[in-house]
Design a protein around this motif. Structure first.
Motif, PDB file in Angstrom:
ATOM      1  N   ALA A  91      15.564  -8.644  30.799  1.00 57.77           N
ATOM      2  CA  ALA A  91      16.523  -8.853  31.899  1.00 57.77           C
ATOM      3  C   ALA A  91      16.309 -10.202  32.581  1.00 57.77           C
ATOM      4  O   ALA A  91      17.265 -10.847  33.016  1.00 57.77           O
ATOM      5  N   ASP A  92      15.060 -10.643  32.649  1.00 58.35           N
ATOM      6  CA  ASP A  92      14.745 -11.912  33.297  1.00 58.35           C
ATOM      7  C   ASP A  92      14.863 -13.106  32.355  1.00 58.35           C
ATOM      8  O   ASP A  92      14.534 -14.240  32.730  1.00 58.35           O
ATOM      9  N   GLY A  93      15.291 -12.867  31.128  1.00 59.97           N
ATOM     10  CA  GLY A  93      15.527 -13.952  30.184  1.00 59.97           C
ATOM     11  C   GLY A  93      14.295 -14.559  29.560  1.00 59.97           C
ATOM     12  O   GLY A  93      14.336 -15.696  29.078  1.00 59.97           O
ATOM     13  N   LEU A  94      13.192 -13.812  29.527  1.00 61.51           N
ATOM     14  CA  LEU A  94      11.953 -14.330  28.946  1.00 61.51           C
ATOM     15  C   LEU A  94      11.736 -13.851  27.509  1.00 61.51           C
ATOM     16  O   LEU A  94      11.042 -14.505  26.732  1.00 61.51           O
ATOM     17  N   VAL A  95      12.316 -12.707  27.184  1.00 56.79           N
ATOM     18  CA  VAL A  95      12.183 -12.117  25.849  1.00 56.79           C
ATOM     19  C   VAL A  95      13.579 -11.780  25.340  1.00 56.79           C
ATOM     20  O   VAL A  95      14.437 -11.338  26.101  1.00 56.79           O
ATOM     21  N   GLU A  96      13.744 -11.978  24.049  1.00 56.45           N
ATOM     22  CA  GLU A  96      14.993 -11.616  23.383  1.00 56.45           C
ATOM     23  C   GLU A  96      14.687 -10.524  22.363  1.00 56.45           C
ATOM     24  O   GLU A  96      13.700 -10.611  21.625  1.00 56.45           O
ATOM     25  N   SER A  97      15.512  -9.484  22.324  1.00 56.61           N
ATOM     26  CA  SER A  97      15.382  -8.387  21.376  1.00 56.61           C
ATOM     27  C   SER A  97      16.533  -8.477  20.387  1.00 56.61           C
ATOM     28  O   SER A  97      17.695  -8.481  20.785  1.00 56.61           O
ATOM     29  N   ARG A  98      16.189  -8.567  19.102  1.00 53.53           N
ATOM     30  CA  ARG A  98      17.214  -8.673  18.054  1.00 53.53           C
ATOM     31  C   ARG A  98      17.136  -7.450  17.137  1.00 53.53           C
ATOM     32  O   ARG A  98      16.040  -6.995  16.797  1.00 53.53           O
TER      33      ARG A  98
END
Length: 169
Positions: A91-98
């Motif tokens: 949500a805070d834009g630090l991790v991306e889940s693909r």
């Protein structure tokens, strides 16, 4: 003379450590851990994050594309606990889940540029502290310290550690 007594440098007296010597080692680990985590804790505190966020980011950085299940194994936390941490980081834009390419049920985790920047800041603080301590202690102590840490790991933890270590020191 060291706590191990005469000849302790060769390791022959290490099997005969007293409870007092072990207590001193335990206390040293507690205080060293406080020092090791102090700088990252200050940075994380400003963002309302905790050590779980740091650990997740560290291992995602070490293994970009790692799956949620692999991260669960490495961290040894509950799925609920990890999901709470990942939700915040995503949500805070630090991790991306693909979504996985082969298995659509899998989620692969990557740090974003902002996540890599924060992870680097956290790790730089810890590397600086370790570099200084290693320089002060010397190369023999560094090698011995690593052997002690590895010997303290449970077999499954050691397998996870060795997998990560094989990817590059």
């Amino acid at each position: 003379m060291t706590d191990g007594g005469p000849g302790a440098h060769g390791g022959e007296n290490l099997l005969f450590l007293t409870d007092e010597q072990l207590r001193k080692g335990i206390e040293a680990m507690f205080f060293a851990y406080r020092g090791f985590t102090a700088d990252p804790d200050r940075i994380l505190g400003e963002m309302a994050y905790g050590r779980a966020h740091h650990r997740a980011m560290h291992f995602i950085n070490r293994s970009p594309g790692t799956t949620v299940n692999n991260l669960l194994t490495v961290l040894g936390v509950t799925k609920q606990s990890l999901n709470r941490v990942l939700r915040t980081l995503i949500a805070d834009g630090l991790v991306e889940s693909r979504v996985g390419k082969r298995d659509k049920r899998e989620r692969h985790l990557f740090l974003t540029e902002e996540g890599r920047t924060l992870e680097r800041e956290l790790s730089d603080a810890q590397r600086g502290r370790m570099r200084s301590a290693y320089r002060e202690a010397g190369p023999d102590a560094v090698a011995g310290f690593r052997r002690v840490l590895e010997a303290m790991m449970d077999p499954e933890m050691r397998r996870q550690y060795l997998k990560i270590k094989e990817r590059g020191d």
